[in-house]
Structures are given as structure tokens and as C-alpha cells.
Design a protein around this motif. Structure first.
Motif, short mmCIF file in Angstrom:
data_model
loop_
_atom_site.label_atom_id
_atom_site.label_comp_id
_atom_site.label_asym_id
_atom_site.label_seq_id
_atom_site.Cartn_x
_atom_site.Cartn_y
_atom_site.Cartn_z
N PRO A 1 0.83 -1.21 0.00
CA PRO A 1 0.00 0.00 0.00
C PRO A 1 0.86 1.25 0.00
O PRO A 1 1.92 1.32 0.62
CB PRO A 1 -0.80 -0.12 1.30
N GLY A 2 0.38 2.24 -0.73
CA GLY A 2 1.10 3.51 -0.81
C GLY A 2 2.15 3.57 -1.89
O GLY A 2 2.73 4.64 -2.13
N VAL A 3 2.41 2.44 -2.56
CA VAL A 3 3.39 2.43 -3.67
C VAL A 3 2.61 2.61 -4.96
O VAL A 3 1.89 1.70 -5.40
CB VAL A 3 4.19 1.11 -3.68
N GLU A 4 2.75 3.77 -5.56
CA GLU A 4 1.95 4.10 -6.74
C GLU A 4 2.82 4.79 -7.78
O GLU A 4 3.85 5.40 -7.45
CB GLU A 4 0.80 5.04 -6.34
N PRO A 5 2.40 4.71 -9.06
CA PRO A 5 3.14 5.43 -10.12
C PRO A 5 2.89 6.93 -10.03
O PRO A 5 1.97 7.39 -9.37
CB PRO A 5 2.57 4.84 -11.40
#
Length: 286
Positions: free
Chosen positions: A117-121
Motif C-alpha cells: 500500500p502507498g506504492v503508486e506510479p
């Protein structure tokens, strides 16, 4: 018949006295050696006792870490400290605290395709996000820092990327004093007080001691002080240790089973070289 008498030879008396003196000297040396060995033995025993006390105290402190605790100002709710060209982001968590009891257990078989969670492009026109899951006791993390630290600093300070660190405690078992947890907690407090450049310098210096069996709290405090942070109270009170436990278990539950694990623009870094993958992501973003 006349009686006869024998007069003792003075040389025999001198030889006897010399032998007696030599025996006395030998006994004195043996006594001195025995006392010295006893003193060394007592000193060694005291050092062993102090070491055992230190381990017990550290273990007791670890056992006293509560399951719930506050989110550091320098962290998002997932435990990441985000560095940008304008400084370290603060106050981004949507919650004031996290609870380990609310984090799912890690699966028996890690899912390497999972994205934590929280890892986004990045959005259009935004800096490329780089997220690094690391452990300060991890030799491979130290190698990654040595190989890529300078490039990371240049990329973040130029505004090309945002750099997020999630510091884990996977290798607490490798040292008797839960070094991974203590170093990660120290990094949170450093992040609360310093600039992006100072934080990166702290990370670099801590990793330069990797492989020495772990730094004690006093050494961590000294290193932090050289980079502009006073972390003594936070370490003494274990302020950020609950958060370290939360982010570590949450990472395991979401496919991060080893360190370093790196995500570039939302994608997990595979076998390709980090710099090549970063260059490609930066080119795609332009």
C-alpha cells in the motif's frame, strides 16, 4: 683415644642459602602470577556479566514495545519517509497512530507480484517515485547504498524523483540488541528534524558501519547529531518502535520478504540494474 670434630664448610652454607633464596623468589613469582590470573579472570567474568545484563535489558526493552504507537511526522501512514527536492514531507499520514494488531499476518508463501500500500506510479508531469524497503543491518542494502547513493541524491535534489525509505527490522535476529529496529526508529526521528540532504547523509553514514554487529544507541545519537538531529530522548523512550514493527509486518504481508526491495514508478525492480531502470522511467515520464 682422642675425639675428632668436623667443621661445616662455609661454601655449603652459602649454597643452601642461595637455594633457599631461589625457592623463595620462585614462590613469590608464582604467587604474583596466580594473583594476576585471578584478577584477569575476575575482570573477564565482570565483562561477561555486563554483556549478559546488556542483552537482557535490550530484550526486556524489546518485549515492552507496545503494539500501537504514533506515526512520526516524517512518515506517511505506511511508514515511509518521503524525501523531495523541497525537503522531507511531513504530516501526510491520514491517521495519528498505527496498531500492529490490525496488520494482517504474512502469508506462508510471499507474493512477489504484490504491491505494498502507498506504492503508486507518478501522475503526469510529476517526479518519478522511488520506494526502497531496506534494513540497516542488511549487507545487500549497504551495497545498494554504496552503488547508488550518489545517483539517488542527485536525482532527488534535482527534482527528478521523490525518494521514499521504508526501514524494516527483518534482521533484528542477527544482533542481540534489535539493531535493525533501533536504527529504523532513529531514522524516523532524524527525518522529523532535518533536511533531505542531511537525512541522506545520515543513511549513508549508518550503512558505512554495517557488518560491525550493530551500533549502540549512543553511537546512533552521535551520528544523528553530526547531521543536525537530537534523537536521544526518542531512542530512550522507544517512541517510534511500534511504527517500525507495523511497517515491517505490513511489508511482509504485502510481498516484501527481503531487502533491499525497490519500486520505481510503482513497478518492482527485477534483475535489471537500478540505474538503467530509473533512466527508463525518467525517459517515459518526459
Amino acid at each position: 683415644m682422642a675425639s675428632s670434630s668436623t667443621t661445616p664448610d662455609p661454601r655449603n652454607r652459602d649454597a643452601a642459602r642461595e637455594r633457599a633464596r631461589q625457592l623463595a623468589d620462585q614462590h613469590a613469582r608464582q604467587d604474583k602470577r596466580s594473583r594476576r590470573l585471578l584478577q584477569f579472570g575476575i575482570l573477564a567474568l565482570v565483562l561477561v556479566i555486563l554483556a549478559v545484563i546488556g542483552v537482557v535489558v535490550a530484550q526486556n526493552r524489546a518485549e515492552q514495545i507496545p503494539e500501537a504507537g504514533p506515526v512520526p511526522a516524517s512518515a506517511n501512514q505506511w511508514g515511509g519517509t518521503v524525501l523531495t527536492a523541497d525537503g522531507i514531507r511531513t504530516g501526510e499520514s491520514e491517521v495519528d497512530q498505527r496498531d500492529l494488531g490490525e496488520v494482517p499476518e504474512a502469508p506462508e508463501t510471499p507474493d512477489d507480484s504484490a504491491v505494498p500500500p502507498g506504492v503508486e506510479p507518478a501522475g503526469e508531469g510529476e517526479p518519478v517515485p522511488v520506494v526502497i524497503f531496506q534494513d540497516f543491518e542488511c549487507v545487500h542494502c549497504a551495497d545498494f547504498e554504496t552503488e547508488n547513493g550518489e545517483a539517488l541524491e542527485e536525482a532527488v535534489t534535482s527534482g527528478d524523483i521523490t525518494l521514499e525509505y521504508r526501514n524494516l527490522n527483518f534482521l533484528d535476529r542477527a544482533t542481540p540488541t534489535q539493531y535493525s529496529s533501533r536504527a529504523a526508529a532513529a531514522a524516523y526521528e532524524v527525518g522529523n528534524q532535518v533536511s533531505t540532504e542531511q537525512y541522506l547523509a545520515f543513511v549513508e553514514e549508518v550503512f558505512s558501519h554495517q557488518g560491525t554487529g550493530g551500533l549502540d544507541d549512543e553511537q546512533l545519537v552521535e551520528i544523528a547529531a553530526t547531521h543536525g538531529a537530537d534523537i536521544a530522548t526518542a531512542l530512550e523512550e522507544n517512541t517510534w518502535r511500534p511504527m517500525v514493527n507495523v511497517v515491517s509486518q505490513e511489508s511482509l504481508a504485502n510481498g516484501v520478504s527481503g531487502t533491499p526491495t525497490v519500486f520505481i514508478d510503482g513497478e518492482r525492480l527485477g534483475n535489471e540494474a537500478f540505474q538503467d531502470a530509473l533512466d527508463e522511467a525518467l525517459a517515459d515520464q518526459k
